[in-house]
Write a protein that holds these residues in place. Structure first.
Motif, PDB file in Angstrom:
ATOM      1  N   GLN A 182      60.830 -41.516 -19.793  1.00 32.54           N
ATOM      2  CA  GLN A 182      60.590 -40.548 -20.868  1.00 32.54           C
ATOM      3  C   GLN A 182      61.823 -39.671 -21.105  1.00 32.54           C
ATOM      4  OE1 GLN A 182      57.898 -40.412 -22.762  1.00 32.54           O
ATOM      5  NE2 GLN A 182      56.721 -41.952 -21.618  1.00 32.54           N
ATOM      6  N   LEU A 183      61.862 -39.063 -22.284  1.00 28.58           N
ATOM      7  CA  LEU A 183      62.908 -38.095 -22.616  1.00 28.58           C
ATOM      8  C   LEU A 183      62.289 -36.703 -22.576  1.00 28.58           C
ATOM      9  CD1 LEU A 183      65.733 -37.320 -23.574  1.00 28.58           C
ATOM     10  CD2 LEU A 183      64.999 -37.752 -25.930  1.00 28.58           C
ATOM     11  N   ALA A 184      62.738 -35.913 -21.619  1.00 31.00           N
ATOM     12  CA  ALA A 184      62.195 -34.557 -21.446  1.00 31.00           C
ATOM     13  C   ALA A 184      63.100 -33.533 -22.129  1.00 31.00           C
ATOM     14  CB  ALA A 184      62.062 -34.238 -19.967  1.00 31.00           C
ATOM     15  N   ILE A 185      62.461 -32.584 -22.798  1.00 34.16           N
ATOM     16  CA  ILE A 185      63.169 -31.458 -23.404  1.00 34.16           C
ATOM     17  C   ILE A 185      62.729 -30.191 -22.668  1.00 34.16           C
ATOM     18  CG2 ILE A 185      63.697 -30.204 -25.526  1.00 34.16           C
ATOM     19  CD1 ILE A 185      64.489 -33.138 -25.643  1.00 34.16           C
ATOM     20  N   PHE A 186      63.688 -29.359 -22.322  1.00 32.92           N
ATOM     21  CA  PHE A 186      63.409 -28.122 -21.593  1.00 32.92           C
ATOM     22  C   PHE A 186      63.715 -26.922 -22.493  1.00 32.92           C
ATOM     23  CE2 PHE A 186      64.615 -31.486 -18.737  1.00 32.92           C
ATOM     24  CZ  PHE A 186      63.702 -31.407 -17.695  1.00 32.92           C
ATOM     25  N   SER A 187      62.834 -25.945 -22.488  1.00 36.53           N
ATOM     26  CA  SER A 187      63.053 -24.765 -23.339  1.00 36.53           C
ATOM     27  C   SER A 187      64.041 -23.817 -22.667  1.00 36.53           C
ATOM     28  CB  SER A 187      61.732 -24.042 -23.625  1.00 36.53           C
ATOM     29  OG  SER A 187      61.202 -23.518 -22.429  1.00 36.53           O
ATOM     30  N   GLU A 188      65.153 -24.366 -22.234  1.00 33.95           N
ATOM     31  CA  GLU A 188      66.224 -23.605 -21.580  1.00 33.95           C
ATOM     32  C   GLU A 188      67.529 -23.869 -22.316  1.00 33.95           C
ATOM     33  OE1 GLU A 188      65.695 -21.465 -19.202  1.00 33.95           O
ATOM     34  OE2 GLU A 188      63.573 -21.997 -18.948  1.00 33.95           O
ATOM     35  N   ILE A 189      68.381 -22.870 -22.340  1.00 28.39           N
ATOM     36  CA  ILE A 189      69.636 -22.962 -23.080  1.00 28.39           C
ATOM     37  C   ILE A 189      70.614 -23.904 -22.374  1.00 28.39           C
ATOM     38  CG2 ILE A 189      71.622 -21.667 -23.959  1.00 28.39           C
ATOM     39  CD1 ILE A 189      68.964 -21.137 -25.417  1.00 28.39           C
ATOM     40  N   TYR A 190      71.148 -24.832 -23.133  1.00 27.76           N
ATOM     41  CA  TYR A 190      72.168 -25.746 -22.604  1.00 27.76           C
ATOM     42  C   TYR A 190      73.492 -25.004 -22.479  1.00 27.76           C
ATOM     43  CZ  TYR A 190      75.511 -29.621 -22.430  1.00 27.76           C
ATOM     44  OH  TYR A 190      76.514 -30.480 -22.064  1.00 27.76           O
ATOM     45  N   GLN A 198      51.111 -22.063 -30.413  1.00 28.45           N
ATOM     46  CA  GLN A 198      51.928 -23.224 -30.789  1.00 28.45           C
ATOM     47  C   GLN A 198      53.198 -23.348 -29.945  1.00 28.45           C
ATOM     48  OE1 GLN A 198      50.697 -25.331 -33.091  1.00 28.45           O
ATOM     49  NE2 GLN A 198      48.947 -23.950 -33.303  1.00 28.45           N
ATOM     50  N   ALA A 199      53.453 -22.364 -29.082  1.00 31.17           N
ATOM     51  CA  ALA A 199      54.662 -22.407 -28.247  1.00 31.17           C
ATOM     52  C   ALA A 199      54.689 -23.686 -27.416  1.00 31.17           C
ATOM     53  CB  ALA A 199      54.720 -21.181 -27.337  1.00 31.17           C
ATOM     54  N   ASN A 200      55.847 -24.314 -27.332  1.00 31.38           N
ATOM     55  CA  ASN A 200      55.964 -25.627 -26.703  1.00 31.38           C
ATOM     56  C   ASN A 200      55.825 -25.615 -25.191  1.00 31.38           C
ATOM     57  OD1 ASN A 200      56.568 -26.256 -29.323  1.00 31.38           O
ATOM     58  ND2 ASN A 200      58.417 -27.429 -28.869  1.00 31.38           N
ATOM     59  N   GLY A 201      55.962 -24.439 -24.585  1.00 35.22           N
ATOM     60  CA  GLY A 201      55.924 -24.381 -23.127  1.00 35.22           C
ATOM     61  C   GLY A 201      57.303 -24.520 -22.518  1.00 35.22           C
ATOM     62  N   ASN A 202      57.360 -24.676 -21.209  1.00 39.75           N
ATOM     63  CA  ASN A 202      58.641 -24.719 -20.493  1.00 39.75           C
ATOM     64  C   ASN A 202      59.352 -26.062 -20.605  1.00 39.75           C
ATOM     65  OD1 ASN A 202      58.463 -22.033 -19.301  1.00 39.75           O
ATOM     66  ND2 ASN A 202      56.742 -22.874 -18.133  1.00 39.75           N
ATOM     67  N   ALA A 203      58.580 -27.140 -20.774  1.00 39.78           N
ATOM     68  CA  ALA A 203      59.166 -28.480 -20.899  1.00 39.78           C
ATOM     69  C   ALA A 203      58.136 -29.421 -21.503  1.00 39.78           C
ATOM     70  CB  ALA A 203      59.629 -28.998 -19.547  1.00 39.78           C
ATOM     71  N   TRP A 204      58.595 -30.476 -22.150  1.00 36.58           N
ATOM     72  CA  TRP A 204      57.684 -31.432 -22.778  1.00 36.58           C
ATOM     73  C   TRP A 204      58.410 -32.761 -22.980  1.00 36.58           C
ATOM     74  CZ3 TRP A 204      59.890 -27.191 -25.008  1.00 36.58           C
ATOM     75  CH2 TRP A 204      60.755 -27.406 -26.088  1.00 36.58           C
ATOM     76  N   PHE A 205      57.625 -33.803 -23.225  1.00 37.20           N
ATOM     77  CA  PHE A 205      58.173 -35.118 -23.531  1.00 37.20           C
ATOM     78  C   PHE A 205      58.069 -35.361 -25.035  1.00 37.20           C
ATOM     79  CE2 PHE A 205      56.535 -35.921 -19.109  1.00 37.20           C
ATOM     80  CZ  PHE A 205      57.791 -36.004 -18.518  1.00 37.20           C
ATOM     81  N   VAL A 206      59.128 -35.912 -25.619  1.00 33.45           N
ATOM     82  CA  VAL A 206      59.105 -36.240 -27.053  1.00 33.45           C
ATOM     83  C   VAL A 206      58.802 -37.726 -27.236  1.00 33.45           C
ATOM     84  CG1 VAL A 206      60.637 -34.381 -27.772  1.00 33.45           C
ATOM     85  CG2 VAL A 206      61.623 -36.584 -27.065  1.00 33.45           C
ATOM     86  N   SER A 207      58.309 -38.043 -28.407  1.00 35.48           N
ATOM     87  CA  SER A 207      57.962 -39.440 -28.682  1.00 35.48           C
ATOM     88  C   SER A 207      59.108 -40.200 -29.342  1.00 35.48           C
ATOM     89  CB  SER A 207      56.715 -39.506 -29.566  1.00 35.48           C
ATOM     90  OG  SER A 207      56.917 -38.762 -30.758  1.00 35.48           O
ATOM     91  N   LYS A 208      60.100 -39.472 -29.880  1.00 34.01           N
ATOM     92  CA  LYS A 208      61.266 -40.150 -30.449  1.00 34.01           C
ATOM     93  C   LYS A 208      62.456 -39.194 -30.508  1.00 34.01           C
ATOM     94  CE  LYS A 208      60.065 -39.282 -35.315  1.00 34.01           C
ATOM     95  NZ  LYS A 208      59.899 -39.906 -36.640  1.00 34.01           N
TER      96      LYS A 208
END
Length: 836
Positions: free
Chosen positions: A747-755, A671-681
């Motif tokens: 698209q809005l990309a989310i990265f599994s990296e610390i801001y 279920q891990a989201n991976g390194n980056a993904w696009f959200v739908s909202k």
């Protein structure tokens, strides 16, 4: 010429004595190249292995590491700097001997000896004073556990005090040099809390000296000295601008800074929100009021939390009778104070405590009262939660004070002032600068008070001390018989050490009385000075060996303590560029074994990013407990995978592997989201509390939570779902990440990296773009339609600027110091030749 040679010879003898002492004590590390097995240094070896590997393989320098807490700055873990601090060359000859051991004590010996010489303390007495300060138990205990920077800063403290003394004697040149170097080397070695305490003490001393000059109507001199000190401070901090900026930044972004959340506990208790650490956490290691007895009687409170007891102890005998398998000794929790745990007592030395009281009686200079007042102030600080009347007020009102924890550390200042006053007073006696009758009266009073305390604890310890620990039943619930045995041993330790301290005080009193009665004062001076030197060495050495001895050394290098487990071997076969590991088989947030091999969800650091700590407290801990609860009853792979649907925080942090047993294959989180993904909202929230709460109600794979502070950063009004879009990590370095993205719509990309705003820069097709924070602690970016290259680079411009200033300033100060030294040596030589 003869006087110059004679003075030089006395300093050579002192240095030789110091070298002999450290050579014997630290023989395994100096001659056998063994290493002290320091817990904190072992943990440090696993904190930022990616930064070290990047430097060794590619010559790259990164100020960011991905190995702990999903990513954090590496300034205070492991950092290779482009900008050298040239003041390090002053320390290199000493640090080259044994950086993590003997060199620290040698530095302390030399610096306190310099202070003693500035105070006009005679040769052998100055050596004895240096040993008293340097061999205090706390110094060896922090070396044993690996608090390296702390010990170096403690070692340099006397230089700063010596510089102030020289300035107020109108020795402007050497006063400026010694004072500036003292501050420079203190700040450069990077333990701000000890430097902070030193700064507060210098205020006491400075005010006392100014008041004394005003009393003598030397107003102009006071103004001049004050100006010199301010100028010296400015010059002194310039070589540390880089490290000071790091600490400032940490005070804003790490757990040292104010919490983002207003907790229920704060509301219920109507408690003021801390500007730094939580007050309960900050005051955890507070010295007990009656525990201050350890300054005089080392194991009045049992010693350490895992003290070594021999076969004559009641604990050993009782444990053996119960069937326990034992060697010649046994480890027992003899400490019974209210600190969570301790590696050993703060022991100034029986002789030092006695001489301090005697010194206060015989010294006529009013400055003694300012030093004594400062000592008392820092003793009050060390009590922390045990003296809230003062400490709670200071915590909320004294600038920066709330950024520090472990109030007991404040005892480092009395650890310096006690031998300072003690040997100052003893010097007055031996140089016959005090009235003989007054000395005898003072000697009797001091012996009666300090020796009397020791006698009372020796004869009837249970009348004054309880010896019960609130944790006894917790640790020894299976064997209640051991509690009585442990209490008996604690009582015995306190009684025996009280007698031991009394003997040292008695012998010191006899030596001083012998001097007062002797007709040949010159011979008496030598006998007493050397006699006290020997007694202090025996006293301090004997206690230090309990906590740092030859058994503390081993041939194994610190990094060799990390051994790959079956779980590690399995995970390391994964060739993916980046993923994270959660280790629940260990204390997840208090270990670095995992981060030595993998990018870890956990780690160990006293100043992790505060947003990440809040994520741990409010989200990750709960999700780990969820995994535990299901793992205990799960009977199939599908059941184990279902649990990860209820761990969204771990999923968004890309926790791909979960180690539950070191010798078994880890769980794989599909279920891990991976390194980056696009959200739908995405959803906007008004404040931090809403931001954290909203994470309970979303699937971060589909929805992003964004604080309204970043409203202007969102360039997309409506997200159009695009099943053909993708974003993929194609290159990873600690300070650089490269992705390829392809989308039909924006698209809005989310990265599994610390801001982290202080350094990370983002680019699309090599053009700078803005990124922002989402889901409490992750990075987010609006990506335009089409195929693009997305990059993140860690380039901390502010730090680099301050580090450059530091490097240049350190070179200027080093050259200035060398120039002054050469000039003064040449001047002394010419004067000696003319006189000849």
């Amino acid at each position: 010429m003869y006087s110059v040679i004679k003075k030089s010879l006395s300093h050579i003898v002192a240095t030789s004595v110091f070298l002999i002492l450290i050579s014997v004590y630290f023989a395994p590390s100096i001659f056998q190249k063994k290493t002290i097995q320091q817990a904190d240094m072992q943990k440090a070896a696993g904190m930022a292995t990616d930064v070290e590997e990047y430097y060794k393989k590619e010559g790259g320098i990164s100020a960011w590491s991905g190995m702990m807490f999903s990513g954090m700055p590496s300034y205070q873990t492991r950092f290779y700097n482009n900008f050298p601090n040239y003041l390090n060359y002053l320390e290199k000859p000493i640090k080259a001997i044994d950086y993590t051991g003997a060199s620290m004590i040698l530095t302390a010996l030399i610096c306190f000896y310099i202070l003693m010489c500035i105070m006009d303390i005679k040769h052998w007495l100055a050596i004895a004073g240096a040993i008293a300060f340097s061999f205090a138990s706390y110094n060896f205990i922090i070396i044993a556990v690996g608090h390296i920077t702390k010990m170096y800063v403690i070692a340099f403290m006397p230089l700063t005090i010596g510089g102030i003394k020289l300035l107020f004697r109108k020795n402007w040149l050497w006063g400026i040099v010694v004072f500036t170097l003292g501050i420079c080397l203190s700040v450069v070695n990077g333990h701000i809390q000890i430097t902070y305490y030193l700064f507060l003490f210098c205020i006491f001393l400075f005010v006392g000296l100014v008041v004394d000059k005003f009393r003598k109507k030397e107003y102009l001199f006071s103004v001049k000295a004050s100006g010199m000190i301010v100028l010296a401070i400015v010059f002194a901090i310039l070589p540390s601008m880089g490290s000071l900026y790091i600490n400032y930044e940490a005070s804003q972004e790490s757990t040292r800074g104010q919490s983002n959340l207003i907790t229920v506990k704060d509301k219920e208790e109507n408690r003021r929100q801390s500007p730094g650490l939580d007050i309960d956490y900050a005051f955890s290691w507070s010295y007990g009021r009656s525990e201050l007895l350890t300054l005089l009687i080392p194991r009045a409170y049992g010693g350490s939390s895992i003290e070594t007891l021999d076969k004559n102890s009641q604990f050993y005998k009782t444990y053996k009778a119960l069937g326990g398998k034992l060697g010649t000794t046994v480890k027992a929790p003899t400490y019974w104070g209210n600190q969570p745990f301790t590696a050993g007592p703060v022991y100034f030395g029986a002789i030092v405590c006695f001489l301090f009281v005697l010194g206060m009686c015989v010294i006529e200079n009013p400055i003694k009262w300012w030093i004594a007042s400062a000592s008392l102030f820092f003793i009050f600080l060390s009590l922390g939660k045990n003296f809230m009347l003062l400490n709670e007020f200071l915590f909320y009102h004294l600038p920066m004070y709330s950024k520090f924890r472990t109030p007991a550390m404040a005892l480092v200042i009395p650890g310096m002032t006690f031998p300072l006053i003690g040997f100052w007073g003893l010097s007055q006696i031996l140089n016959e600068k005090a009235d003989s009758k007054q000395i005898k009266k003072s000697l009797i009073k001091s012996f009666s008070v300090i020796g009397g305390i020791c006698l009372l604890i020796w004869i009837m310890p249970t009348v004054f001390l309880g010896f019960n620990s609130p944790t006894d039943e917790q640790f020894l619930s299976k064997y209640p018989q051991l509690i009585d045995a442990l209490i008996a041993d604690r009582c015995s330790l306190a009684s025996n050490d009280a007698l031991r301290s009394f003997v040292f005080i008695l012998l010191t009193s006899i030596l001083i009385f012998f001097f007062l009665q002797s007709k040949n004062k010159k011979a008496g001076l030598a006998i007493v000075s050397i006699g006290i030197l020997v007694l202090i060495t025996i006293d301090m050495w004997g206690i230090d060996r309990h906590y740092l001895n030859y058994k503390s050394f081993a041939s194994q290098k610190l990094a060799e303590s990390y051994k790959k487990t079956a779980s590690d071997e399995f995970i390391l076969r994964d060739t993916s560029l980046s993923y994270r590991v959660l280790n629940i088989s260990r204390d997840t947030f208090n270990e670095t074994n995992t981060s030595f091999f993998h990018k870890s969800i956990g780690g160990y650091h006293a100043a992790k990013l505060k947003r990440y700590q809040e994520l741990i407290d409010h989200r990750i801990i709960n999700e780990i407990n969820t995994i535990y609860s299901v793992f205990q009853t799960a009977t199939s792979f599908d059941e184990l995978q279902n649990v990860f649907k209820n761990t969204p925080t771990l999923n968004m942090l890309n926790a791909k592997y979960i180690i539950y047993h070191p010798d078994k294959e880890p769980l794989i989180n599909l279920q891990a989201n991976g390194n980056a993904w696009f959200v739908s909202k995405f959803v906007f929230v008004d404040n931090a509390n809403q931001e954290m709460k909203a994470l309970n109600n979303i699937n971060p794979q589909q929805t992003a939570i964004i604080n309204k502070d970043f409203t202007k950063s969102i360039k997309i009004k409506n997200i159009v779902p695009d099943s053909t879009s993708f974003i993929q990590l194609v290159e990873y370095k600690p300070n650089y990440l490269k992705y390829i993205s392809s989308t039909t719509f924006d698209q809005l990309a989310i990265f599994s990296e610390i801001y982290y705003k202080n350094g990370w820069k983002s680019f699309i097709d090599q053009k700078p773009v803005e990124h922002f924070r989402a889901d409490w602690t992750l990075r987010a970016m609006c990506l335009p339609a089409g195929r693009h290259i997305v990059e993140f680079r860690f380039e901390p411009d502010k730090y680099n600027l301050f580090a450059q200033i530091s490097s240049i300033a350190s070179l200027i100060i080093l050259l200035g110091f060398v120039g002054i030294l050469i000039f003064q040596l040449g001047k002394s030589f010419r004067f000696a030749m003319i006189k000849k």
